[in-house]
Design a protein around this motif. Structure first.
Motif, short mmCIF file in Angstrom:
data_model
loop_
_atom_site.label_atom_id
_atom_site.label_comp_id
_atom_site.label_asym_id
_atom_site.label_seq_id
_atom_site.Cartn_x
_atom_site.Cartn_y
_atom_site.Cartn_z
N LEU A 1 21.17 -19.54 84.73
CA LEU A 1 20.45 -19.77 83.69
C LEU A 1 20.92 -21.30 82.68
CD1 LEU A 1 19.26 -17.83 81.07
CD2 LEU A 1 21.34 -18.40 80.03
N ALA A 2 20.78 -22.59 82.99
CA ALA A 2 21.71 -23.18 82.39
C ALA A 2 19.85 -24.27 83.53
CB ALA A 2 22.25 -24.03 82.68
N ARG A 3 20.02 -24.24 84.24
CA ARG A 3 18.73 -25.05 85.44
C ARG A 3 17.54 -24.18 85.10
NH1 ARG A 3 20.96 -27.51 89.49
NH2 ARG A 3 22.54 -28.03 90.08
N ALA A 4 17.50 -22.51 85.18
CA ALA A 4 16.13 -22.07 84.16
C ALA A 4 15.62 -22.51 82.82
CB ALA A 4 16.07 -21.04 84.50
N LEU A 5 16.44 -22.95 82.35
CA LEU A 5 15.60 -23.13 80.38
C LEU A 5 15.62 -24.35 80.83
CD1 LEU A 5 18.59 -21.46 78.53
CD2 LEU A 5 16.41 -20.85 78.63
N LEU A 6 16.04 -25.38 81.21
CA LEU A 6 15.76 -27.08 81.84
C LEU A 6 14.79 -26.99 82.11
CD1 LEU A 6 16.10 -29.29 81.31
CD2 LEU A 6 17.42 -30.03 83.25
N ASP A 7 14.08 -26.16 83.28
CA ASP A 7 12.99 -26.84 83.61
C ASP A 7 11.89 -25.91 82.88
OD1 ASP A 7 14.31 -27.54 86.10
OD2 ASP A 7 13.65 -25.94 87.66
N VAL A 8 12.21 -24.67 81.98
CA VAL A 8 11.37 -23.60 81.27
C VAL A 8 10.88 -25.35 79.73
CG1 VAL A 8 10.92 -22.61 79.70
CG2 VAL A 8 11.72 -21.78 81.82
N THR A 9 11.99 -25.88 79.44
CA THR A 9 11.64 -26.53 78.42
C THR A 9 11.02 -28.33 78.66
OG1 THR A 9 14.09 -26.33 77.25
CG2 THR A 9 13.53 -28.02 76.84
N LEU A 10 11.51 -28.03 80.04
CA LEU A 10 9.91 -29.45 80.67
C LEU A 10 9.03 -29.66 80.84
CD1 LEU A 10 13.02 -30.86 83.35
CD2 LEU A 10 11.82 -32.38 81.49
N THR A 11 8.92 -27.76 81.44
CA THR A 11 7.46 -27.46 81.34
C THR A 11 6.60 -27.66 79.91
OG1 THR A 11 7.98 -26.08 83.74
CG2 THR A 11 6.14 -25.97 82.35
N ALA A 12 7.38 -26.93 79.53
CA ALA A 12 6.93 -26.23 77.86
C ALA A 12 6.30 -27.20 76.92
CB ALA A 12 7.27 -25.45 77.47
N SER A 13 7.13 -28.59 76.89
CA SER A 13 7.72 -29.04 76.05
C SER A 13 6.04 -30.47 75.36
CB SER A 13 8.70 -30.46 75.57
OG SER A 13 9.65 -29.73 76.09
N PRO A 14 5.52 -31.04 76.62
CA PRO A 14 4.64 -31.63 76.59
C PRO A 14 3.29 -31.26 75.23
CG PRO A 14 5.00 -31.96 78.28
CD PRO A 14 6.00 -30.92 77.77
N GLY A 15 3.45 -29.38 76.00
CA GLY A 15 1.87 -28.87 75.31
C GLY A 15 2.41 -28.13 74.25
N THR A 16 3.81 -28.05 73.61
CA THR A 16 4.10 -27.73 71.91
C THR A 16 4.23 -28.98 71.67
OG1 THR A 16 5.91 -26.27 73.63
CG2 THR A 16 6.11 -26.88 71.17
N VAL A 17 4.57 -30.21 71.89
CA VAL A 17 4.46 -30.85 70.96
C VAL A 17 3.07 -30.86 70.74
CG1 VAL A 17 4.62 -33.68 70.88
CG2 VAL A 17 6.61 -32.11 72.07
N ALA A 18 2.48 -31.33 71.69
CA ALA A 18 0.59 -31.12 71.43
C ALA A 18 -0.25 -30.12 70.28
CB ALA A 18 -0.18 -31.60 73.02
N PHE A 19 0.74 -29.17 70.38
CA PHE A 19 0.38 -28.18 69.48
C PHE A 19 0.30 -27.89 68.27
CE2 PHE A 19 1.30 -24.23 67.28
CZ PHE A 19 -0.31 -23.61 68.07
N VAL A 20 1.77 -29.01 67.95
CA VAL A 20 2.50 -28.95 67.10
C VAL A 20 1.86 -29.94 65.81
CG1 VAL A 20 4.66 -29.09 65.34
CG2 VAL A 20 4.39 -27.66 67.14
N VAL A 21 2.28 -31.50 66.98
CA VAL A 21 1.38 -31.56 66.11
C VAL A 21 -0.09 -31.93 65.61
CG1 VAL A 21 0.47 -34.70 66.43
CG2 VAL A 21 2.85 -33.95 67.35
N TRP A 22 -1.09 -32.03 66.73
CA TRP A 22 -2.57 -31.20 66.35
C TRP A 22 -2.43 -30.59 64.98
CZ3 TRP A 22 -7.22 -33.50 66.58
CH2 TRP A 22 -7.73 -32.84 66.30
N ALA A 23 -2.09 -29.30 65.27
CA ALA A 23 -1.67 -28.04 63.60
C ALA A 23 -1.24 -29.20 62.68
CB ALA A 23 -0.94 -27.19 64.35
N VAL A 24 -0.51 -29.76 62.95
CA VAL A 24 -0.33 -30.35 61.37
C VAL A 24 -0.89 -30.90 60.93
CG1 VAL A 24 2.02 -32.03 60.75
CG2 VAL A 24 2.42 -30.01 61.88
N THR A 25 -1.02 -32.05 61.62
CA THR A 25 -2.25 -32.79 61.75
C THR A 25 -3.62 -31.91 60.79
OG1 THR A 25 -1.89 -34.56 62.64
CG2 THR A 25 -3.73 -35.28 62.59
N SER A 26 -4.07 -31.28 61.64
CA SER A 26 -5.54 -30.52 61.03
C SER A 26 -5.21 -30.64 59.50
CB SER A 26 -5.95 -29.66 61.88
OG SER A 26 -6.62 -28.90 61.16
#
Length: 552
Positions: free
Chosen positions: A210-235
């Protein structure tokens, strides 16, 4: 030395040259433009050369990357006016990104060491597909979107075999950048994270699975999540709308409402329409997919096929659902992802030879892994089927692009490539109207430039006015909604020195025009503030007749 021997720079330069020449032919020679491309050119121009230049002028309806990429070229506008006047910056941007998608596709073959003839034929067939060629040339967001998706898919294919964290991080960054290009990348990010988590869970040891799966999911989703949040907050901080594409009067939802709906009547009809759109771009894809998945399932090597199916399939599912719900239009370009999906599946048609490249194979890396290779004549048959699938798509796509129903943004190309001035065929007349889109706005810009007006003397909204602004060589003469004092000027144009107003009918999309909202009778009578000096009938398709008013 290995990099010097790589064919990839040659592939990139050759593809870029073809797409760029096509783009310059359409924009400079034929004056053929697509609205979204021109609007991004106008946005980049406003950031640097409007009467109130600032970064937020790039706008928040579209995600920003496509316009940001054009800024360096846009800076050359004073020395080369065609960069914005003829949307050359858009053609350069899209041609480079589409050439990059060709390189990524060729990279899939190079990574897997597939047969050279298969790699070359599939790459060429993808590169010359009429939709790929058109959207590599016309300055739209499809080109960077396909580049980032193919980059992510290539890296995920490598990751499922190598467990190399470098590949996973590259795929995640590509998906994050894809979100800054198109909102439907959210579906690709979610699908990629789900795929990565499932693969890590399935092939990992029981301890810490479970820990390995969560780590890989976090690596995969983090840049997109950051882009989503930063762009929405800026707007939200700048405009008050976190998701202007959906809530702004300039957003997609407002456009659909003002245009009378998306064209889909019931979910069943919408689903059938979407299926036809995809089959027009890849008519034999189901046959190829079923064949390859069945072969790989028997050999126990189905996992490498999952990245393109997950990432591209999620984007297609998002478009189908959006159209069924009436929240987007039935444009052929919204299903363009099916073309790289077909090409990548074709590259996976036969087993690779040798090891996939990896900086550091992870603990769960699957290479080298013994597998039952099919007999050579079976491999050849599958490879030939892949080529046939891609080759057969080209004439079908050409036919589909001639349909006003299924390709409302592409069918006018026939009037550009095969003009028939004396034809009275109704479809040809419709093609001519689409071909002439924005020609009226561009003549209006030339008229205003000829008046030699001072800065801030022409008030217009960019609902339709973006094409006027993009063509003008004097962008500082316009007062635009992106200007921070736009509301003040709109409320008291005389005090701020406005001399002319560009108005459109207060119907359809014109109902959201800021001038019509503030002065409902302006287009009809001048609202007792201005005198009508010019009527400009529009020769383009679905574009308004303009009226120019001079302040009393």
């Amino acid at each position: 030395m290995t990099r010097l021997r790589s064919p990839m720079p040659i592939v990139f330069v050759a593809a870029w040259a073809v797409y760029l020449v096509a783009g310059l032919y359409l924009s400079v020679h034929q004056q053929f433009f697509v609205g979204d491309s021109l609007s991004r050119v106008a946005a980049a121009q406003s950031v640097l050369f409007s009467r109130d230049p600032h970064a937020a002028a790039i706008g928040f309806v579209f995600t920003p990357l496509t316009a940001l990429i054009q800024l360096p070229l846009t800076a050359l506008t004073p020395y080369w006016p065609a960069v914005t006047a003829d949307a050359v910056s858009a053609a350069v941007m899209s041609s480079a990104f589409m050439a990059g998608s060709v390189v990524q596709l060729a990279g899939v073959a190079r990574d897997r060491r597939v047969w050279g003839w298969l790699a070359a034929v599939v790459t060429v067939l993808y590169a010359v597909d009429p939709m790929i060629l058109f959207y590599g040339a016309n300055g739209m967001s499809e080109a960077p979107f396909l580049f980032f998706l193919t980059w992510a898919v290539r890296r995920l294919i490598r990751w499922v075999d190598t467990d190399d964290v470098h590949d996973l991080v590259c795929a995640a960054v590509a998906l994050g950048l894809a979100y800054l290009t198109r909102y439907d990348s959210v579906a690709a990010i979610a699908a990629a994270a789900l795929l990565v988590g499932s693969v890590t869970w399935w092939r990992g040891p029981h301890t810490r699975r479970l820990a390995r799966a969560l780590l890989d999911v976090t690596l995969t989703a983090s840049p997109g999540t950051v882009a989503f949040v930063v762009w929405a907050v800026t707007s939200w901080l700048i405009t008050g709308d976190a998701f202007a594409q959906f809530t702004s009067e300039y957003g997609n939802a407002a456009i659909i409402s003002q245009s009378g709906g998306s064209g889909s009547s019931t979910p069943g009809v919408a689903l059938g329409f979407s299926v036809v759109e995809m089959l027009l771009l890849a008519p034999l894809l189901p046959v190829l997919m079923a064949t390859i998945v069945a072969q790989r399932w028997r050999r126990g090597r189905v996992i490498p096929v999952l990245p393109p199916l997950a990432v591209c399939g999620a984007v297609l599912a998002f478009q189908v659902l959006s159209y069924a719900r009436g929240s987007t239009f039935g444009f052929l370009r919204f299903y363009i992802v099916v073309i790289p999906l077909t090409a990548v599946i074709a590259m996976l048609a036969v087993p690779g030879h040798g090891h996939l490249p990896a900086r550091r194979i992870g603990r769960l890396g699957a290479q080298p892994r013994p597998m039952r290779a099919p007999r050579r004549h079976h491999q050849v048959a599958t490879a030939v089927l892949s080529v046939v699938v891609l080759a057969a798509a080209i004439p079908v796509t050409v036919w589909g692009m001639r349909s006003p129903k299924y390709a409302p943004q592409e069918f006018a190309l026939a009037a550009v490539l095969r003009p028939e001035p004396s034809s009275t065929d109704p479809q040809h007349l419709d093609e001519l109207r689409v071909d002439r889109s924005f020609s009226t706005e561009r003549r209006l810009a030339e008229y205003l430039d000829g008046l030699d007006l001072s800065d801030g003397t022409v008030l217009t909204d960019t609902v339709f006015g973006f094409a006027v602004v993009a063509r003008s060589t004097r962008p500082r003469q316009f007062v635009l909604p992106s200007d921070r004092d736009f509301t003040e000027v709109l409320n008291d144009p005389v005090r701020f020195g406005v001399r002319y107003l560009l108005t459109v009918p207060p119907t359809g999309r014109g109902a959201s025009d800021a001038i019509n909202l503030r002065y409902p009778t302006m287009y009809a009578t001048g609202a007792e503030l201005a005198v009508r000096v010019l009527d400009v009938p529009n020769v383009g398709a679905d574009l308004p007749n303009w009226r120019v008013y001079r302040m009393r």
